[in-house]
Design a protein around this motif. Sequence first.
Motif, PDB file in Angstrom:
ATOM      1  N   ALA A  44       0.868  -1.255   0.034  1.00 21.55           N
ATOM      2  CA  ALA A  44       0.078  -0.067   0.007  1.00 21.55           C
ATOM      3  C   ALA A  44       0.900   1.001  -0.051  1.00 21.55           C
ATOM      4  CB  ALA A  44      -0.864   0.000   1.087  1.00 21.55           C
ATOM      5  N   ALA A  45       2.093   1.230   0.675  1.00 18.88           N
ATOM      6  CA  ALA A  45       2.855   2.348   0.799  1.00 18.88           C
ATOM      7  C   ALA A  45       3.426   2.738  -0.760  1.00 18.88           C
ATOM      8  CB  ALA A  45       4.107   2.256   1.622  1.00 18.88           C
ATOM      9  N   ALA A  46       3.789   1.630  -1.451  1.00 14.66           N
ATOM     10  CA  ALA A  46       4.204   1.718  -2.646  1.00 14.66           C
ATOM     11  C   ALA A  46       3.002   2.349  -3.700  1.00 14.66           C
ATOM     12  CB  ALA A  46       4.751   0.484  -3.055  1.00 14.66           C
ATOM     13  N   ARG A  47       2.027   1.704  -3.510  1.00 16.13           N
ATOM     14  CA  ARG A  47       0.711   2.120  -4.369  1.00 16.13           C
ATOM     15  C   ARG A  47       0.275   3.560  -4.177  1.00 16.13           C
ATOM     16  NH1 ARG A  47      -2.266  -1.554  -2.782  1.00 16.13           N
ATOM     17  NH2 ARG A  47      -3.813  -0.246  -1.611  1.00 16.13           N
ATOM     18  N   LEU A  48       0.068   4.069  -2.631  1.00 16.88           N
ATOM     19  CA  LEU A  48      -0.587   5.247  -2.155  1.00 16.88           C
ATOM     20  C   LEU A  48       0.308   6.470  -1.974  1.00 16.88           C
ATOM     21  CD1 LEU A  48      -2.805   3.653   0.211  1.00 16.88           C
ATOM     22  CD2 LEU A  48      -3.560   4.401  -1.854  1.00 16.88           C
ATOM     23  N   ARG A  49       1.666   5.963  -1.833  1.00 19.58           N
ATOM     24  CA  ARG A  49       2.861   7.012  -1.522  1.00 19.58           C
ATOM     25  C   ARG A  49       2.141   7.961  -0.359  1.00 19.58           C
ATOM     26  NH1 ARG A  49       7.214   6.496  -4.864  1.00 19.58           N
ATOM     27  NH2 ARG A  49       6.655   4.538  -5.911  1.00 19.58           N
ATOM     28  N   PRO A  50       1.825   7.483   0.838  1.00 15.08           N
ATOM     29  CA  PRO A  50       1.078   8.169   1.914  1.00 15.08           C
ATOM     30  C   PRO A  50       2.209   9.072   2.436  1.00 15.08           C
ATOM     31  CG  PRO A  50       1.833   6.025   2.657  1.00 15.08           C
ATOM     32  CD  PRO A  50       2.238   6.091   1.185  1.00 15.08           C
ATOM     33  N   LEU A  68       9.391  -1.156   8.254  1.00 10.12           N
ATOM     34  CA  LEU A  68      10.331  -0.039   8.669  1.00 10.12           C
ATOM     35  C   LEU A  68      11.621  -0.043   7.964  1.00 10.12           C
ATOM     36  CD1 LEU A  68      10.393   2.860   9.890  1.00 10.12           C
ATOM     37  CD2 LEU A  68      11.022   1.744  11.992  1.00 10.12           C
ATOM     38  N   ARG A  69      12.239  -1.052   8.134  1.00  6.84           N
ATOM     39  CA  ARG A  69      13.701  -1.522   7.447  1.00  6.84           C
ATOM     40  C   ARG A  69      13.637  -1.253   6.026  1.00  6.84           C
ATOM     41  NH1 ARG A  69      14.344  -5.794   9.887  1.00  6.84           N
ATOM     42  NH2 ARG A  69      15.479  -4.931  11.728  1.00  6.84           N
ATOM     43  N   ARG A  70      12.455  -1.914   5.621  1.00  8.40           N
ATOM     44  CA  ARG A  70      12.449  -2.069   3.965  1.00  8.40           C
ATOM     45  C   ARG A  70      12.126  -0.619   3.406  1.00  8.40           C
ATOM     46  NH1 ARG A  70      10.125  -7.789   2.091  1.00  8.40           N
ATOM     47  NH2 ARG A  70      11.383  -9.130   3.625  1.00  8.40           N
ATOM     48  N   LEU A  71      11.141   0.041   4.078  1.00  9.84           N
ATOM     49  CA  LEU A  71      10.492   1.305   3.717  1.00  9.84           C
ATOM     50  C   LEU A  71      11.623   2.439   3.721  1.00  9.84           C
ATOM     51  CD1 LEU A  71       7.606   2.416   3.065  1.00  9.84           C
ATOM     52  CD2 LEU A  71       7.764   3.283   5.472  1.00  9.84           C
ATOM     53  N   LYS A  72      12.651   2.253   4.520  1.00  6.55           N
ATOM     54  CA  LYS A  72      13.724   3.420   4.698  1.00  6.55           C
ATOM     55  C   LYS A  72      14.547   3.187   3.843  1.00  6.55           C
ATOM     56  CE  LYS A  72      11.690   5.958   7.370  1.00  6.55           C
ATOM     57  NZ  LYS A  72      11.274   7.564   7.108  1.00  6.55           N
ATOM     58  N   ALA A  73      14.858   1.755   3.129  1.00  5.77           N
ATOM     59  CA  ALA A  73      15.910   1.433   2.379  1.00  5.77           C
ATOM     60  C   ALA A  73      15.475   1.804   1.026  1.00  5.77           C
ATOM     61  CB  ALA A  73      16.265  -0.001   2.628  1.00  5.77           C
ATOM     62  N   GLY A  75      14.479   4.294  -1.985  1.00  4.21           N
ATOM     63  CA  GLY A  75      14.696   5.521  -2.468  1.00  4.21           C
ATOM     64  C   GLY A  75      13.434   6.390  -2.559  1.00  4.21           C
ATOM     65  N   ASP A  76      12.348   5.717  -2.926  1.00  5.24           N
ATOM     66  CA  ASP A  76      11.206   6.305  -3.210  1.00  5.24           C
ATOM     67  C   ASP A  76      10.162   6.427  -2.034  1.00  5.24           C
ATOM     68  OD1 ASP A  76      11.744   6.595  -6.013  1.00  5.24           O
ATOM     69  OD2 ASP A  76      11.084   4.511  -6.470  1.00  5.24           O
ATOM     70  N   LEU A  77      10.183   5.608  -1.194  1.00  3.09           N
ATOM     71  CA  LEU A  77       9.456   5.665   0.225  1.00  3.09           C
ATOM     72  C   LEU A  77       9.971   6.051   1.359  1.00  3.09           C
ATOM     73  CD1 LEU A  77       7.764   1.924  -0.599  1.00  3.09           C
ATOM     74  CD2 LEU A  77       6.964   4.149  -1.344  1.00  3.09           C
ATOM     75  N   CYS A  78      11.252   6.439   1.106  1.00  6.57           N
ATOM     76  CA  CYS A  78      12.108   6.539   2.606  1.00  6.57           C
ATOM     77  C   CYS A  78      11.599   7.822   3.360  1.00  6.57           C
ATOM     78  CB  CYS A  78      13.476   6.384   2.293  1.00  6.57           C
ATOM     79  SG  CYS A  78      14.264   7.689   1.152  1.00  6.57           S
ATOM     80  N   LYS A  79      10.991   8.705   2.363  1.00  2.00           N
ATOM     81  CA  LYS A  79      10.520  10.299   3.175  1.00  2.00           C
ATOM     82  C   LYS A  79       9.144  10.029   3.633  1.00  2.00           C
ATOM     83  CE  LYS A  79      13.765  12.582   1.110  1.00  2.00           C
ATOM     84  NZ  LYS A  79      15.256  12.467   1.581  1.00  2.00           N
TER      85      LYS A  79
END
Length: 130
Positions: A44-50, A68-73, A75-79
């Motif tokens: 959902a984070a990849a799709r929605l870019r919340p 959290l680990r994968r999200l912060k690694a 480049g598109d979702l780390c923010k």
Amino acid sequence: MSTRQLTVLVADDDPLLRAILEHKLSAAGYAVHSVEDGQAALDAAARLRPDLLVLDGMMPIMDGFEVLRRLKADGDLCKIIVVMLTALKRQEDVLGALKLGADDYLAKPFNPDELVARLDRLSAPLRMGP
């Protein structure tokens, strides 16, 4: 200057808690989406870019710390601003999440109004539109 509506993704395996958070966050002006497991949170984070993610530490399929680990690694979702909301209260859990890049940590049981206040504070710089 106008303010833009921010999107919050809630990832928690408790359906009642998700419903409460959806209600509280919607009432506070956020666009809210929710999912019930860690893999769904990443998808959902990849799709929605919340703008924000409220993330439980203990969920099926993938725990919140791995999300959290994968999200912060990524480049598109780390923010994405991440607030951990979990029953895990040990100091090593809190420090571990903060070291992985969580922006805040709130232990359950919690006051939903406090969560809204924390999200408002963290997202204030994002609210101002162009």
